[in-house]
Design a protein around this motif. Structure first.
Motif, PDB file in Angstrom:
ATOM      1  N   ILE A  97       0.866  -1.185   0.000  1.00  0.00           N
ATOM      2  CA  ILE A  97       0.000   0.000   0.000  1.00  0.00           C
ATOM      3  C   ILE A  97       0.897   1.228   0.000  1.00  0.00           C
ATOM      4  O   ILE A  97       1.649   1.460   0.947  1.00  0.00           O
ATOM      5  N   ASP A  98       0.833   1.993  -1.055  1.00  0.00           N
ATOM      6  CA  ASP A  98       1.731   3.133  -1.230  1.00  0.00           C
ATOM      7  C   ASP A  98       0.966   4.436  -0.952  1.00  0.00           C
ATOM      8  O   ASP A  98       0.119   4.841  -1.748  1.00  0.00           O
ATOM      9  N   PRO A  99       1.245   5.091   0.176  1.00  0.00           N
ATOM     10  CA  PRO A  99       0.519   6.329   0.493  1.00  0.00           C
ATOM     11  C   PRO A  99       0.749   7.436  -0.528  1.00  0.00           C
ATOM     12  O   PRO A  99      -0.062   8.354  -0.633  1.00  0.00           O
ATOM     13  N   GLN A 100       1.828   7.335  -1.314  1.00  0.00           N
ATOM     14  CA  GLN A 100       2.074   8.326  -2.366  1.00  0.00           C
ATOM     15  C   GLN A 100       1.168   8.120  -3.579  1.00  0.00           C
ATOM     16  O   GLN A 100       1.074   8.981  -4.442  1.00  0.00           O
ATOM     17  N   LYS A 101       0.490   6.960  -3.631  1.00  0.00           N
ATOM     18  CA  LYS A 101      -0.425   6.667  -4.736  1.00  0.00           C
ATOM     19  C   LYS A 101      -1.848   6.436  -4.232  1.00  0.00           C
ATOM     20  O   LYS A 101      -2.723   6.051  -5.009  1.00  0.00           O
ATOM     21  N   LEU A 102      -2.049   6.671  -2.957  1.00  0.00           N
ATOM     22  CA  LEU A 102      -3.316   6.325  -2.309  1.00  0.00           C
ATOM     23  C   LEU A 102      -4.290   7.501  -2.293  1.00  0.00           C
ATOM     24  O   LEU A 102      -3.899   8.643  -2.085  1.00  0.00           O
ATOM     25  N   THR A 103      -5.560   7.185  -2.503  1.00  0.00           N
ATOM     26  CA  THR A 103      -6.641   8.143  -2.313  1.00  0.00           C
ATOM     27  C   THR A 103      -7.393   7.762  -1.046  1.00  0.00           C
ATOM     28  O   THR A 103      -7.868   6.628  -0.919  1.00  0.00           O
ATOM     29  N   GLY A 104      -7.479   8.675  -0.096  1.00  0.00           N
ATOM     30  CA  GLY A 104      -8.162   8.389   1.157  1.00  0.00           C
ATOM     31  C   GLY A 104      -7.228   7.854   2.232  1.00  0.00           C
ATOM     32  O   GLY A 104      -6.013   8.077   2.195  1.00  0.00           O
ATOM     33  N   VAL A 105      -7.815   7.131   3.185  1.00  0.00           N
ATOM     34  CA  VAL A 105      -7.087   6.666   4.372  1.00  0.00           C
ATOM     35  C   VAL A 105      -7.376   5.182   4.594  1.00  0.00           C
ATOM     36  O   VAL A 105      -8.510   4.722   4.394  1.00  0.00           O
ATOM     37  N   ILE A 106      -6.353   4.446   4.999  1.00  0.00           N
ATOM     38  CA  ILE A 106      -6.525   3.052   5.409  1.00  0.00           C
ATOM     39  C   ILE A 106      -6.004   2.907   6.832  1.00  0.00           C
ATOM     40  O   ILE A 106      -4.880   3.322   7.145  1.00  0.00           O
ATOM     41  N   ILE A 107      -6.846   2.338   7.696  1.00  0.00           N
ATOM     42  CA  ILE A 107      -6.431   2.006   9.069  1.00  0.00           C
ATOM     43  C   ILE A 107      -6.359   0.492   9.153  1.00  0.00           C
ATOM     44  O   ILE A 107      -7.382  -0.193   9.077  1.00  0.00           O
ATOM     45  N   LEU A 108      -5.147  -0.037   9.284  1.00  0.00           N
ATOM     46  CA  LEU A 108      -4.918  -1.483   9.256  1.00  0.00           C
ATOM     47  C   LEU A 108      -4.483  -1.984  10.633  1.00  0.00           C
ATOM     48  O   LEU A 108      -3.410  -1.635  11.126  1.00  0.00           O
ATOM     49  N   VAL A 109      -5.337  -2.796  11.254  1.00  0.00           N
ATOM     50  CA  VAL A 109      -4.978  -3.457  12.516  1.00  0.00           C
ATOM     51  C   VAL A 109      -4.150  -4.682  12.164  1.00  0.00           C
ATOM     52  O   VAL A 109      -4.652  -5.635  11.559  1.00  0.00           O
ATOM     53  N   GLN A 110      -2.892  -4.673  12.567  1.00  0.00           N
ATOM     54  CA  GLN A 110      -1.997  -5.777  12.206  1.00  0.00           C
ATOM     55  C   GLN A 110      -2.322  -7.061  12.977  1.00  0.00           C
ATOM     56  O   GLN A 110      -2.375  -8.150  12.393  1.00  0.00           O
ATOM     57  N   VAL A 111      -2.508  -6.955  14.289  1.00  0.00           N
ATOM     58  CA  VAL A 111      -2.854  -8.115  15.130  1.00  0.00           C
ATOM     59  C   VAL A 111      -3.838  -7.636  16.194  1.00  0.00           C
ATOM     60  O   VAL A 111      -3.444  -7.012  17.171  1.00  0.00           O
ATOM     61  N   ALA A 112      -5.120  -7.935  15.989  1.00  0.00           N
ATOM     62  CA  ALA A 112      -6.122  -7.479  16.960  1.00  0.00           C
ATOM     63  C   ALA A 112      -6.019  -8.269  18.267  1.00  0.00           C
ATOM     64  O   ALA A 112      -6.076  -7.698  19.351  1.00  0.00           O
ATOM     65  N   GLY A 113      -5.871  -9.573  18.158  1.00  0.00           N
ATOM     66  CA  GLY A 113      -5.805 -10.423  19.357  1.00  0.00           C
ATOM     67  C   GLY A 113      -4.375 -10.793  19.693  1.00  0.00           C
ATOM     68  O   GLY A 113      -3.942 -11.936  19.495  1.00  0.00           O
ATOM     69  N   MET A 114      -3.620  -9.824  20.211  1.00  0.00           N
ATOM     70  CA  MET A 114      -2.196 -10.029  20.447  1.00  0.00           C
ATOM     71  C   MET A 114      -1.912 -11.179  21.415  1.00  0.00           C
ATOM     72  O   MET A 114      -0.987 -11.976  21.208  1.00  0.00           O
ATOM     73  N   GLU A 115      -2.698 -11.300  22.486  1.00  0.00           N
ATOM     74  CA  GLU A 115      -2.416 -12.350  23.474  1.00  0.00           C
ATOM     75  C   GLU A 115      -2.732 -13.736  22.910  1.00  0.00           C
ATOM     76  O   GLU A 115      -2.050 -14.708  23.215  1.00  0.00           O
ATOM     77  N   SER A 116      -3.740 -13.823  22.078  1.00  0.00           N
ATOM     78  CA  SER A 116      -4.027 -15.075  21.382  1.00  0.00           C
ATOM     79  C   SER A 116      -2.876 -15.429  20.437  1.00  0.00           C
ATOM     80  O   SER A 116      -2.465 -16.593  20.342  1.00  0.00           O
ATOM     81  N   PHE A 117      -2.346 -14.411  19.750  1.00  0.00           N
ATOM     82  CA  PHE A 117      -1.226 -14.622  18.833  1.00  0.00           C
ATOM     83  C   PHE A 117       0.028 -15.074  19.589  1.00  0.00           C
ATOM     84  O   PHE A 117       0.625 -16.109  19.262  1.00  0.00           O
ATOM     85  N   LEU A 118       0.422 -14.326  20.597  1.00  0.00           N
ATOM     86  CA  LEU A 118       1.641 -14.652  21.332  1.00  0.00           C
ATOM     87  C   LEU A 118       1.506 -15.942  22.133  1.00  0.00           C
ATOM     88  O   LEU A 118       2.480 -16.685  22.318  1.00  0.00           O
ATOM     89  N   GLY A 119       0.293 -16.211  22.606  1.00  0.00           N
ATOM     90  CA  GLY A 119       0.059 -17.422  23.390  1.00  0.00           C
ATOM     91  C   GLY A 119      -0.292 -18.628  22.557  1.00  0.00           C
ATOM     92  O   GLY A 119      -0.559 -19.703  23.100  1.00  0.00           O
ATOM     93  N   ARG A 120      -0.280 -18.466  21.222  1.00  0.00           N
ATOM     94  CA  ARG A 120      -0.638 -19.559  20.297  1.00  0.00           C
ATOM     95  C   ARG A 120      -1.944 -20.221  20.731  1.00  0.00           C
ATOM     96  O   ARG A 120      -2.052 -21.436  20.837  1.00  0.00           O
TER      97      ARG A 120
END
Length: 353
Positions: free
Chosen positions: A91-114
């Motif tokens: 996703i290139d903000p120099q070519k983007l129209t508008g805004v994107i809000i991207l949550v990379q890992v919503a459930g961090m404890e589930s991720f880290l705790g497998r």
């Protein structure tokens, strides 16, 4: 005189440019300037524990709509999380129209705790916790933050999933629909089609209890749809493993959707997405037993009513139940690990229109 006449169109051009120019986007009291991306680590604190949500905000160079995206609502579903990492670069903000809000890992404890499905901290399923609570448990506070700071600021919404640890699952897109929300439903459908999957599921919310104003929406993207925001889902990858092909497919499907929404153009020649096979109804086949499950089929198989899909034994190898297809259709999901509990579904069959 000639100079004066030249000055008029020049002024109109400048004014026209000022209308479409992007302004700074503010997130958590920080400025994200046009044409840039910025990373945020959002703390989630309760009296008992602390976690965080990594979020990337992309602010384009042109004014436009805001797209919210969540990955890792189930932290054991790795393909969407890794696709989110790739989207940081694609996703290139120099070519983007508008805004994107991207949550990379919503459930961090589930991720880290497998931990499949639930957080190991409070034993709650984030995708059954929306809209959350500002004064709730760890999971409920995460849901509340995503609801109040991402969903409510979005014009479109996408929730990215894959098959969790025990789930052999087909790849598909999905969208929310309701007869009383035709325009919102239609846009969500077009978003799902644009992503380019072979199969698309219609999450028909007509008559669903979670759509009532006095009930919680439970699901992340359902919360967006309930608020009148076009909402789509991805399911791509399975069995709680990293599948490079699934990761790349998710990244590509998001970029396809951005092109449809006119937020970021795809490089090269444009190609219209084929209309996927639509699944309007899903049939869930319960286990009803504790024991060991042996799958005889794989996700993606076409099945017919009465076909044997697998069987369950006790812990001494005695068969206690045979599992049969209850309808003709596509085997969307089948449990891929031996352990099985009475309250679980061992297979899901989709009826294709």
């Amino acid at each position: 005189m000639m100079r004066r006449f030249l000055w008029v169109p020049l002024m109109l051009l400048l004014l026209s440019g000022s209308v479409t120019a992007q302004s700074s986007f503010h997130f958590q009291e920080k400025e994200v300037r046009p044409g840039t991306r910025q990373h945020f680590m959002i703390p989630i604190i309760t009296a008992q524990d602390t976690t965080c949500i990594p979020i990337t905000v992309f602010n384009g160079i042109k004014d436009g709509k805001t797209l919210g995206i969540t990955a890792g609502v189930h932290g054991y579903e790795y393909s969407p999380i890794l696709a989110g990492q790739q989207l940081i670069k694609s996703i290139d903000p120099q070519k983007l129209t508008g805004v994107i809000i991207l949550v990379q890992v919503a459930g961090m404890e589930s991720f880290l705790g497998r931990s499949p499905f639930i957080s190991p901290i409070d034993k709650k399923n984030l995708n059954r916790s929306f809209p959350g609570s500002a004064n709730g448990t760890n999971t409920e506070k995460i849901a509340h933050f995503i609801t109040e700071h991402i969903i409510t600021r979005s014009d479109y919404f996408l929730d990215m999933h894959s098959g969790d640890a025990p789930e052999d699952l087909i790849h598909y897109s999905a969208y929310y629909s309701n007869k009383d929300m035709p325009e919102t439903s239609s846009i969500g459908k077009e978003m799902a089609i644009a992503m380019g999957y072979d199969y698309m599921v219609n999450f028909n919310t007509n008559g669903k209890e979670y759509m009532r104003k006095d009930k919680n929406s439970l699901y992340c993207s359902a919360e967006a749809f309930k608020r009148g925001i076009p909402a789509a889902d991805i399911e791509c990858g399975g069995s709680g493993i990293v599948e490079p092909a699934a990761v790349n497919k998710i990244e590509k499907s998001v970029l396809n959707m951005l092109a449809y929404l006119k937020m970021q153009e795809l490089p090269g020649k444009k190609k219209a997405a084929a209309v996927p096979a639509t699944i309007e109804e899903r049939i869930y086949i319960p286990s009803g037993h504790t024991g060991i499950f042996y799958a005889l089929k794989k996700a993606g198989d076409r099945v017919t009513r009465g076909m044997k899909l697998g069987y369950i034994t006790d812990f001494f190898g005695n068969t206690i139940k045979d599992i049969y297809a209850e309808n003709d259709g596509l085997l969307m999901l089948i449990i891929s690990t031996p352990a099985v509990n009475p309250q679980e579904d061992v297979a899901v069959i989709g009826k294709i229109n």
